[in-house]
Design an enzyme around this catalytic site. Sequence first.
Site, PDB file in Angstrom:
ATOM      1  N   GLN A  37     -12.171   3.668  11.760  1.00  0.00           N
ATOM      2  CA  GLN A  37     -13.071   3.903  10.620  1.00  0.00           C
ATOM      3  C   GLN A  37     -14.425   3.207  10.803  1.00  0.00           C
ATOM      4  O   GLN A  37     -15.282   3.262   9.925  1.00  0.00           O
ATOM      5  CB  GLN A  37     -12.419   3.447   9.307  1.00  0.00           C
ATOM      6  CG  GLN A  37     -11.172   4.232   8.943  1.00  0.00           C
ATOM      7  CD  GLN A  37     -10.586   3.779   7.607  1.00  0.00           C
ATOM      8  OE1 GLN A  37     -11.294   3.683   6.598  1.00  0.00           O
ATOM      9  NE2 GLN A  37      -9.293   3.502   7.580  1.00  0.00           N
ATOM     10  N   GLY A  38     -14.599   2.500  11.914  1.00  0.00           N
ATOM     11  CA  GLY A  38     -15.913   1.939  12.244  1.00  0.00           C
ATOM     12  C   GLY A  38     -16.102   0.453  11.971  1.00  0.00           C
ATOM     13  O   GLY A  38     -17.105  -0.122  12.363  1.00  0.00           O
ATOM     14  N   GLY A  39     -15.165  -0.182  11.275  1.00  0.00           N
ATOM     15  CA  GLY A  39     -15.312  -1.619  10.993  1.00  0.00           C
ATOM     16  C   GLY A  39     -14.978  -2.474  12.206  1.00  0.00           C
ATOM     17  O   GLY A  39     -14.315  -2.024  13.137  1.00  0.00           O
ATOM     18  N   GLY A  70      -4.627   0.525  12.498  1.00  0.00           N
ATOM     19  CA  GLY A  70      -3.704   1.587  12.854  1.00  0.00           C
ATOM     20  C   GLY A  70      -4.077   2.271  14.153  1.00  0.00           C
ATOM     21  O   GLY A  70      -3.658   1.847  15.245  1.00  0.00           O
ATOM     22  N   PRO A 126       4.247   2.096 -15.856  1.00  0.00           N
ATOM     23  CA  PRO A 126       4.983   0.881 -15.472  1.00  0.00           C
ATOM     24  C   PRO A 126       6.430   1.132 -15.051  1.00  0.00           C
ATOM     25  O   PRO A 126       6.889   0.560 -14.055  1.00  0.00           O
ATOM     26  CB  PRO A 126       4.906   0.015 -16.741  1.00  0.00           C
ATOM     27  CG  PRO A 126       3.624   0.434 -17.387  1.00  0.00           C
ATOM     28  CD  PRO A 126       3.503   1.915 -17.129  1.00  0.00           C
ATOM     29  N   LYS A 128       0.743   2.882  -2.112  1.00  0.00           N
ATOM     30  CA  LYS A 128      -0.389   3.092  -3.045  1.00  0.00           C
ATOM     31  C   LYS A 128       0.149   3.501  -4.418  1.00  0.00           C
ATOM     32  O   LYS A 128      -0.238   4.522  -4.995  1.00  0.00           O
ATOM     33  CB  LYS A 128      -1.369   4.137  -2.508  1.00  0.00           C
ATOM     34  CG  LYS A 128      -1.929   3.820  -1.136  1.00  0.00           C
ATOM     35  CD  LYS A 128      -3.360   3.413  -1.191  1.00  0.00           C
ATOM     36  CE  LYS A 128      -3.927   2.896   0.099  1.00  0.00           C
ATOM     37  NZ  LYS A 128      -3.386   3.311   1.372  1.00  0.00           N
ATOM     38  N   ALA A 183       0.910   4.178  -8.062  1.00  0.00           N
ATOM     39  CA  ALA A 183      -0.090   4.459  -9.113  1.00  0.00           C
ATOM     40  C   ALA A 183       0.533   5.295 -10.219  1.00  0.00           C
ATOM     41  O   ALA A 183       0.158   6.454 -10.422  1.00  0.00           O
ATOM     42  CB  ALA A 183      -1.292   5.185  -8.506  1.00  0.00           C
TER      43      ALA A 183
HETATM   44  O1  3DU Z   1      -7.893   3.748  10.086  1.00  0.00           O
HETATM   45  P1  3DU Z   1      -6.609   3.222  10.651  1.00  0.00           P
HETATM   46  O2  3DU Z   1      -5.908   4.171  11.567  1.00  0.00           O
HETATM   47  O3  3DU Z   1      -6.791   1.836  11.236  1.00  0.00           O
HETATM   48  O4  3DU Z   1      -5.568   3.063   9.405  1.00  0.00           O
HETATM   49  C1  3DU Z   1      -5.893   2.382   8.237  1.00  0.00           C
HETATM   50  C2  3DU Z   1      -4.672   2.126   7.397  1.00  0.00           C
HETATM   51  O5  3DU Z   1      -5.043   1.383   6.242  1.00  0.00           O
HETATM   52  C3  3DU Z   1      -3.957   3.367   6.890  1.00  0.00           C
HETATM   53  O6  3DU Z   1      -2.566   3.084   6.892  1.00  0.00           O
HETATM   54  C4  3DU Z   1      -4.440   3.545   5.473  1.00  0.00           C
HETATM   55  O7  3DU Z   1      -3.482   4.067   4.600  1.00  0.00           O
HETATM   56  C5  3DU Z   1      -4.755   2.103   5.053  1.00  0.00           C
HETATM   57  N1  3DU Z   1      -5.863   1.960   4.096  1.00  0.00           N
HETATM   58  C6  3DU Z   1      -7.122   2.380   4.383  1.00  0.00           C
HETATM   59  O8  3DU Z   1      -7.382   2.899   5.465  1.00  0.00           O
HETATM   60  C7  3DU Z   1      -8.142   2.210   3.423  1.00  0.00           C
HETATM   61  C8  3DU Z   1      -7.890   1.612   2.247  1.00  0.00           C
HETATM   62  O9  3DU Z   1      -8.878   1.413   1.396  1.00  0.00           O
HETATM   63  C9  3DU Z   1      -6.603   1.193   1.997  1.00  0.00           C
HETATM   64  C10 3DU Z   1      -5.615   1.368   2.945  1.00  0.00           C
END
Ligand code: 3DU
Length: 213
Positions: A171-173, A189, A67, A62, A64
């Site tokens: 996360q529910g998706g 994840g 440059p 990530k 941020a």
């Molecule tokens: O919720 P999970 O355990 O499936 O992990 C999601 C991964 O995706 C985690 O590594 C996080 O840093 C990344 N991620 C998001 O969850 C949301 C975002 O908007 C961008 C990246």
Amino acid sequence: MQKKNRIILALDVTSRAEAMRVVEAVKDHVDAIKINWPLVLATDPNIIRELSRVKDVICDFKIADIPNINKLIVEQAMSRGASAVICHGFTGDDSVKACVDASKGQVFVVTEMSHPGGKQFTAPLADKLAALAKSAGARGIVAPATRPERIAALRKIIGALEIISPGVGAQGGKASDAIMAGADYIIVGRAIYDAPDPGNAAKALADEVKEAV
Ligand code: 3DU
């Protein structure tokens, strides 16, 4: 990275042994491994090289910054075998361009984040962030599986760029919703590495994705 299973494993575990256990179990069902700070800090940066021998590695740092710092971070990741990196876009086009140049275009730009707080600041800017990804020459964007309608909307802005989509499972998706909305890959994840049998969990998701294509 081969577009076969359309799953990117988010390997957010905090030991090398656990990382290798999960990778060994799921490697036939995922197309790439995304790593983030927890695993790199818990092990060492050479984990990138080690994992890259098994699958393409996306470094989700990530990024941020200004440059110059963005360039230095990307160079360090790519020189250790990363196939791609993830950066933020709110830092502006010069910062994103520095990532694009240092990775030879292998950058995904975060747009609207998938967690509830993602609605606060990233969602109102997401269309502009997607347009920036396109104009800067990025490979693609990161868009939320928790809001598939936003994947579809962002697709209209970026055209043929790739969409990788986190937020499936914990996360529910839903994997199939994200793919049907236009995601090229889902990022998963906890729903894989926390499952009693990560291999079965990854295979079930790969099967769901195949049905949705
Ligand atoms: O919720 P999970 O355990 O499936 O992990 C999601 C991964 O995706 C985690 O590594 C996080 O840093 C990344 N991620 C998001 O969850 C949301 C975002 O908007 C961008 C990246």
